[in-house]
Structure formats: structure tokens, C-alpha cells
Design a protein around this motif. Structure first.
Motif, short mmCIF file in Angstrom:
data_model
loop_
_atom_site.label_atom_id
_atom_site.label_comp_id
_atom_site.label_asym_id
_atom_site.label_seq_id
_atom_site.Cartn_x
_atom_site.Cartn_y
_atom_site.Cartn_z
N VAL A 1 0.81 -1.28 0.02
CA VAL A 1 0.10 -0.03 -0.13
C VAL A 1 0.94 1.23 0.05
O VAL A 1 2.10 1.21 0.28
CB VAL A 1 -1.01 0.01 1.29
N GLU A 2 0.20 2.36 -0.29
CA GLU A 2 0.86 3.59 -0.15
C GLU A 2 0.64 4.07 1.15
O GLU A 2 -0.58 4.46 1.44
CB GLU A 2 0.70 4.49 -1.59
N VAL A 3 1.46 4.93 1.67
CA VAL A 3 1.28 5.76 3.01
C VAL A 3 1.91 7.05 2.72
O VAL A 3 2.93 7.13 2.28
CB VAL A 3 1.93 4.96 4.17
N ASN A 4 1.40 7.94 3.67
CA ASN A 4 2.03 9.22 3.71
C ASN A 4 2.62 9.07 5.27
O ASN A 4 1.94 8.78 6.47
CB ASN A 4 1.06 10.42 4.06
N ILE A 5 4.21 9.33 5.48
CA ILE A 5 4.85 9.36 6.73
C ILE A 5 4.68 10.59 7.46
O ILE A 5 4.86 11.76 6.76
CB ILE A 5 6.23 9.33 6.42
N TYR A 6 4.20 10.41 8.71
CA TYR A 6 3.80 11.67 9.50
C TYR A 6 4.32 11.63 10.91
O TYR A 6 4.53 12.78 11.48
CB TYR A 6 2.29 11.56 9.88
N GLU A 7 5.20 10.61 11.10
CA GLU A 7 6.19 10.64 12.35
C GLU A 7 7.44 9.75 12.16
O GLU A 7 7.09 8.72 11.31
CB GLU A 7 5.41 10.24 13.53
N LYS B 1 6.15 6.18 11.08
CA LYS B 1 4.56 5.93 11.03
C LYS B 1 4.03 6.52 9.91
O LYS B 1 4.29 7.59 9.50
CB LYS B 1 4.00 6.28 12.42
N GLY B 2 3.10 5.57 9.25
CA GLY B 2 2.37 6.14 8.19
C GLY B 2 0.80 5.96 8.17
O GLY B 2 0.52 4.90 8.51
N HIS B 3 0.20 7.06 7.41
CA HIS B 3 -1.38 6.84 7.25
C HIS B 3 -1.54 6.44 5.95
O HIS B 3 -1.03 6.77 4.79
CB HIS B 3 -2.19 8.02 7.35
N PRO B 4 -2.39 5.20 5.46
CA PRO B 4 -2.64 4.71 4.09
C PRO B 4 -3.12 6.07 3.61
O PRO B 4 -3.94 6.60 3.89
CB PRO B 4 -3.52 3.72 4.23
#
Length: 339
Positions: free
Chosen positions: A230-236, A243-246
């Protein structure tokens, strides 16, 4: 992959030495393997020492750039002092290690290099240790395995002049402080990354995924993500993880053509064997939630110890022990008579 596998670890005591005894080499094996790896699955290479990988740097760089191979390599250095490496009987020098790392960093952008350090090997001087500190400061390895030397009885190193325990402890502490002084992932916050979700975190709060450089990315514990790319946005970012949000509406890729095996199911069985009648039962490849698969009696018995196989197995064990007792009594009784 037909059983739901999405990540392969190819490892050994020295992966780079593969094929030297049978007239082939590691790159030849790897090119064959990547042909069989479907989209959505990844291959991770295990540890290799500098001497053998030096012979194949060009090909290894090409393979590590392959979209289905993690850009990751574990290359132990142990010490940045050639005199210490010689005493360790390592078959390389620091220049060899640097050549491998520098070449791969240039040809495989973003590659993760993991390495090992031994602190306080017999004969290691303060100058030797400072060279190791400089090496770590230069490369800032994101993954560093620090070991304090311990003399294993009976080995040549155990007979050598030992570094005082307090010195070994202090060097280990100094190197650990240096390692924790830098954050390898802070600059990646805000990136969008493609990650493969493979397991649950130790605290059970997240799923663990890895990006193309085998860097750990924690994602929400959503069962739909397990085994998926999956693709995630790294936020931390932390010292050892991100840590990433899909990404919503992003493409989700899966390599498996079936769901992963349930816990307790045996892998490596062909479909034909799975459905072959065994003692009046059938082996179900993908049991439904409503009707659990019945494990064939012959397989259950084979996987059990004799005392677990019901009354018959227990009786057999009892009879065997009784016979052993009788034979022992006759044997020692005969010896006593002769004496």
C-alpha cells in the motif's frame, strides 16, 4: 506465493559465498529468483561479508535496484582497525568494506546498509576504537548491531590478552551513545512511500510494514492491509521506525492468489495432496470459518509423541519401558554374579 506468502528472506551464514562450491554465484541465483516473484511481493537478502560481495558489485547493484528486491544489505565490519580485523582472522580490510558501501550507496540510491561492531576485542587499543567511532560517524548506519566482546572458552581469542572489562563496557556505551545521537528517518516525514505490510508490532498496536529500503513503517492495525502493498504518508519518525497513514483511494497490490494459511496449517503441500482422502477425511486447503478443516488422523498421529497418541501409544511406551527394566536387571544381575 500460492499459499499467501508475500515476502521471502534469503539468508545464510554468508549469503555472498553462495555457489562458490558448485560453479555458480549469488547474482545468477538472484536473477532466477526475481523471475518467480510476482508483483506485490519482495525479496530480502541476508548477511554477506565484504570479500565475496566485492566480486559481484556491479550485478548486485542492479539486483538491489530491482523493484521486487529490498535495497537492503547487512555487511558486517566488526572493527575499523585493520590490525584488529587481522587478529579476528577476518578475510578483508576496512578499505574493502568502504569500497562495497560506497559503491552500493552510489549505484543504489537510498540503500540501507546494516553492520555489526564488536567492542573490546583482545588487543584493541584506544586508537583502534576511535577509528571505529569515526566510521560510524561517517556512515551513520541506520541499523547497527553493537556487541561487547566476550571470550568463549576454548577459542583462540580467549587465550589472547584481554581488554579490561571496564574498558569494554565503556567503549560499548560510547558507541551506543553515538548511534543514538542521530535520527536516520527525520528527513522522511512528509514523504509518500510504498510499503509491504507483513506482521504485527510487538505491542500489538500497529501492523509492521517495510518500504523499498527495508525501513520499518508502522501502519494502522487494519486486517485488510495485512499481506498487501500500500501507499502511505509518513507523519512521524523515531529512531528505528516511521509511522504512516494509508493514502485513500491509492492502489493496493497483493501478490497472493489466495488468503494466507490459517495459524496451524502446514505449508509446502501441493493442492493435489491437500485434497487427497486421508483415512476417510479430506485435507481442506482453505477451510471456511463456518466449518474448520479436519486434520487427517494419520498426520495428527505423526505429529504427536507416543504418549499423546491415545491408549495404544501409551501402552506401547509402557511395554517398552518394562522390557528395558527387565533387560537392565538381568544385565546387572549377571555382572554381580561374576564379581
Amino acid at each position: 506465493f500460492t499459499e499467501g506468502v508475500c515476502e521471502i528472506w534469503l539468508t545464510s551464514e554468508d549469503t555472498g559465498a553462495y555457489g562458490r562450491d558448485i560453479g555458480t554465484d549469488l547474482p545468477t541465483l538472484l536473477w532466477k529468483l526475481v523471475e518467480a516473484i510476482p508483483e506485490g511481493a519482495m525479496l530480502r537478502l541476508g548477511m554477506t561479508n565484504p570479500p565475496y560481495i566485492l566480486e559481484h558489485l556491479e550485478e548486485m547493484a542492479k539486483i538491489l535496484n530491482h523493484p521486487r528486491v529490498y535495497a537492503f544489505l547487512h555487511i558486517p565490519v566488526q572493527s575499523a582497525s585493520d590490525s584488529v580485523l587481522m587478529d579476528m582472522k577476518r578475510e578483508y580490510c576496512v578499505a574493502d568494506f568502504r569500497q562495497v558501501v560506497d559503491f552500493l550507496k552510489e549505484k543504489v540510491p537510498g540503500i540501507t546498509i546494516a553492520t555489526d561492531i564488536i567492542c573490546g576485542f583482545p588487543g584493541e587499543t584506544d586508537e583502534d576504537f576511535q577509528e571505529t567511532m569515526k566510521l560510524v560517524e561517517q556512515y551513520r548506519f541506520p541499523s547497527l548491531f553493537i556487541n561487547q566482546f566476550y571470550p568463549r572458552p576454548g577459542t583462540p581469542a580467549a587465550k589472547m590478552h584481554q581488554v579490561p572489562a571496564a574498558v569494554k563496557k565503556q567503549r560499548t556505551k560510547d558507541l551506543s551513545q553515538l548511534f543514538h545521537s542521530y535520527s536516520p528517518y527525520d528527513h522522511k516525514v512528509g514523504e509518500r512511500q510504498r510499503v509491504l505490510v507483513t506482521e504485527e508490532s510487538f505491542d500489538s498496536n500497529y501492523y509492521v510494514a517495510h518500504n523499498p529500503f527495508y525501513e520499518q513503517v508502522l501502519v494502522p492495525k487494519d486486517p485488510l492491509l495485512m499481506g498487501k502493498m500500500v501507499e502511505v504518508n509518513i507523519y512521524e519518525a523515531g529512531k528505528h521506525f516511521m509511522k504512516g497513514h494509508p493514502v485513500s483511494n491509492a492502489r493496493i497490490c497483493t501478490a497472493s492468489i489466495t488468503r494466507p494459511l490459517a495459524k496451524g496449517e502446514v505449508s509446502g503441500l501441493t493442492e493435489g495432496f491437500r485434497h487427497t482422502p486421508q483415512n476417510g477425511t479430506r485435507w481442506r486447503a482453505r477451510p471456511s470459518a463456518e466449518e474448520p478443516a479436519r486434520t487427517p488422523l494419520s498426520w495428527r498421529m505423526a505429529l504427536q509423541q507416543p504418549w499423546q497418541q491415545g491408549g495404544g501409544g501409551l501402552k506401547m511406551l509402557s511395554v517398552s519401558l518394562a522390557l528395558l527394566a527387565v533387560l537392565t536387571m538381568f544385565y546387572y544381575g549377571g555382572m554381580k554374579t561374576e564379581l
